[in-house]
Write an enzyme that holds these catalytic residues in place. Structure first.
Site, PDB file in Angstrom:
ATOM      1  N   CYS A 142       0.917  -1.194   0.115  1.00  0.00           N
ATOM      2  CA  CYS A 142      -0.138   0.092   0.110  1.00  0.00           C
ATOM      3  C   CYS A 142       0.938   1.283  -0.031  1.00  0.00           C
ATOM      4  O   CYS A 142       1.555   1.437  -0.995  1.00  0.00           O
ATOM      5  CB  CYS A 142      -0.867  -0.145   1.251  1.00  0.00           C
ATOM      6  SG  CYS A 142      -2.386   0.896   0.973  1.00  0.00           S
ATOM      7  N   SER A 192      -7.784   0.299   0.900  1.00  0.00           N
ATOM      8  CA  SER A 192      -8.149   1.482   1.675  1.00  0.00           C
ATOM      9  C   SER A 192      -7.153   2.344   1.523  1.00  0.00           C
ATOM     10  O   SER A 192      -6.009   2.298   2.484  1.00  0.00           O
ATOM     11  CB  SER A 192      -8.124   1.009   3.385  1.00  0.00           C
ATOM     12  OG  SER A 192      -8.542   2.073   4.251  1.00  0.00           O
ATOM     13  N   HIS A 235      -4.669  -4.348   0.549  1.00  0.00           N
ATOM     14  CA  HIS A 235      -4.420  -4.992   2.046  1.00  0.00           C
ATOM     15  C   HIS A 235      -4.718  -6.261   1.834  1.00  0.00           C
ATOM     16  O   HIS A 235      -5.749  -6.648   2.771  1.00  0.00           O
ATOM     17  CB  HIS A 235      -5.098  -4.026   2.945  1.00  0.00           C
ATOM     18  CG  HIS A 235      -4.424  -2.596   3.159  1.00  0.00           C
ATOM     19  ND1 HIS A 235      -3.202  -2.557   3.802  1.00  0.00           N
ATOM     20  CD2 HIS A 235      -4.774  -1.604   2.955  1.00  0.00           C
ATOM     21  CE1 HIS A 235      -2.986  -1.415   3.980  1.00  0.00           C
ATOM     22  NE2 HIS A 235      -3.841  -0.521   3.222  1.00  0.00           N
ATOM     23  N   GLU A 237      -3.672  -8.471   3.908  1.00  0.00           N
ATOM     24  CA  GLU A 237      -3.414  -8.741   5.375  1.00  0.00           C
ATOM     25  C   GLU A 237      -4.582  -8.608   6.289  1.00  0.00           C
ATOM     26  O   GLU A 237      -4.783  -9.144   7.337  1.00  0.00           O
ATOM     27  CB  GLU A 237      -2.252  -8.325   5.896  1.00  0.00           C
ATOM     28  CG  GLU A 237      -2.226  -7.013   6.275  1.00  0.00           C
ATOM     29  CD  GLU A 237      -2.284  -5.572   5.472  1.00  0.00           C
ATOM     30  OE1 GLU A 237      -2.380  -4.708   5.645  1.00  0.00           O
ATOM     31  OE2 GLU A 237      -2.173  -6.130   4.098  1.00  0.00           O
TER      32      GLU A 237
END
Length: 309
Positions: A142, A192, A235, A237
């Site tokens: 990111c 995000s 993301h 994760e």
């Protein structure tokens, strides 16, 4: 095979409760096998939560991995106990003479901050430049991907007018690519960010190969030809609740965040979202560890070859 982490790290019990194979230092010490040395540079404010998320993905591999946690921001943390940071994190000067098989650089909530205004920008530059000679393969996630594009390729910071938040459909572009081996042709991944990653800009201004992209979210997964730098703009994760927690946080702060796209069931924020991206997140990290790290890194890390020729 498991990841290897300190006996007292909170993630030990957290991951074991999820039936994740974890090996503590004391047990790993009696195994006669060289683990992969992976450095995790954690830039997120809630460091323990982020540790859990990334260690979960790094654990899903047949390889034993020795994790070293790294921090570069010496300011007092508002979200992580100093005792935890002192017990489990090292500073850059502690490891700068070492070599590592892999480095993961997490995202950071800095999407609307100019690079020059980031408090630890010079340290970010130092670590990324250092990794070129001391790390076999680095995975940027990111915001870290945007920062690395600027440092390594001179790409200016590109920012969206509105925050990209939600779970988006992506397509793989090369059926023979090792990084996406085993991926479905279409898969979901959460985003995000304010950062923008137009595929055309990456193709025109870098020699990076794009392996997955989204019509809405842009380039998602791309890497250098030698596999030494890998970029993930989303993301993978994230926990199932993370996007929702960010939405409610901003709402309670008096902001007007858009509902995360394709996240809440029937777009009802009272519903319980599902982690529809989990399998591909695990597969991405497993492929990176296998094809970009394990298959390339030297057995003797003292013989690190920065060009990997």
């Amino acid at each position: 095979m498991p990841i290897r982490i300190p006996d007292a790290l909170p993630a030990v019990n957290f991951l074991r409760n999820e039936n994740v194979f974890v090996m503590t230092d004391s047990r790993a010490a009696v195994q006669e096998i060289r683990p992969l040395k992976v450095l995790l540079l954690n830039l997120m404010p809630k460091k323990i939560e982020t540790e859990n998320q990334f260690l979960r993905l790094l654990s899903n591999s047949p390889l034993q991995i020795d994790i070293q946690l790294l921090r570069i921001d010496r300011r007092e943390s508002k979200n992580t106990p100093m005792e935890h940071l002192n017990n489990f994190y090292c500073h850059f000067e502690d490891i700068q003479q070492e070599n590592f098989d892999g480095l993961v650089v997490t995202g950071a909530p800095l999407g609307q901050v100019d690079f020059g205004d980031v408090a630890y920008w010079s340290q970010i530059v130092q670590v990324i430049e250092w990794a070129r000679a001391h790390v076999t393969s680095t995975l940027f996630v990111c915001w870290a991907a945007q920062a690395a594009l600027n440092i390594l390729y001179g790409l200016p910071k590109m920012t969206r007018a509105q925050k990209l938040s939600g779970v988006y459909e992506h397509q793989t572009l090369n059926p023979l690519a090792l990084l996406t081996r085993g991926f479905d042709e279409g898969f979901l991944a959460p985003h995000s960010r304010y950062a923008d990653f137009p595929p055309q800009a990456i193709r025109e201004h870098t020699d990076l190969q794009i392996f997955a992209e989204s019509a809405q979210a842009g380039a998602y997964l791309f890497a250098s030809v030698d596999k030494r730098t890998v970029f993930v703009t989303g993301h993978p994760e994230y926990d199932a609740h993370t996007l929702g927690a960010e939405y409610w946080r901003d709402l309670h702060a008096g902001l007007t965040p858009a509902l995360p796209f394709n996240y809440f069931p029937q777009d009802n924020s009272d519903g319980t979202p599902l982690a529809t991206w989990r399998s591909h997140g695990h597969l991405l990290f497993s492929n990176w560890l296998n094809y970009c790290v394990y298959q390339i890194t030297p057995y003797d890390l003292r013989q690190m070859n920065p060009t990997l020729e």
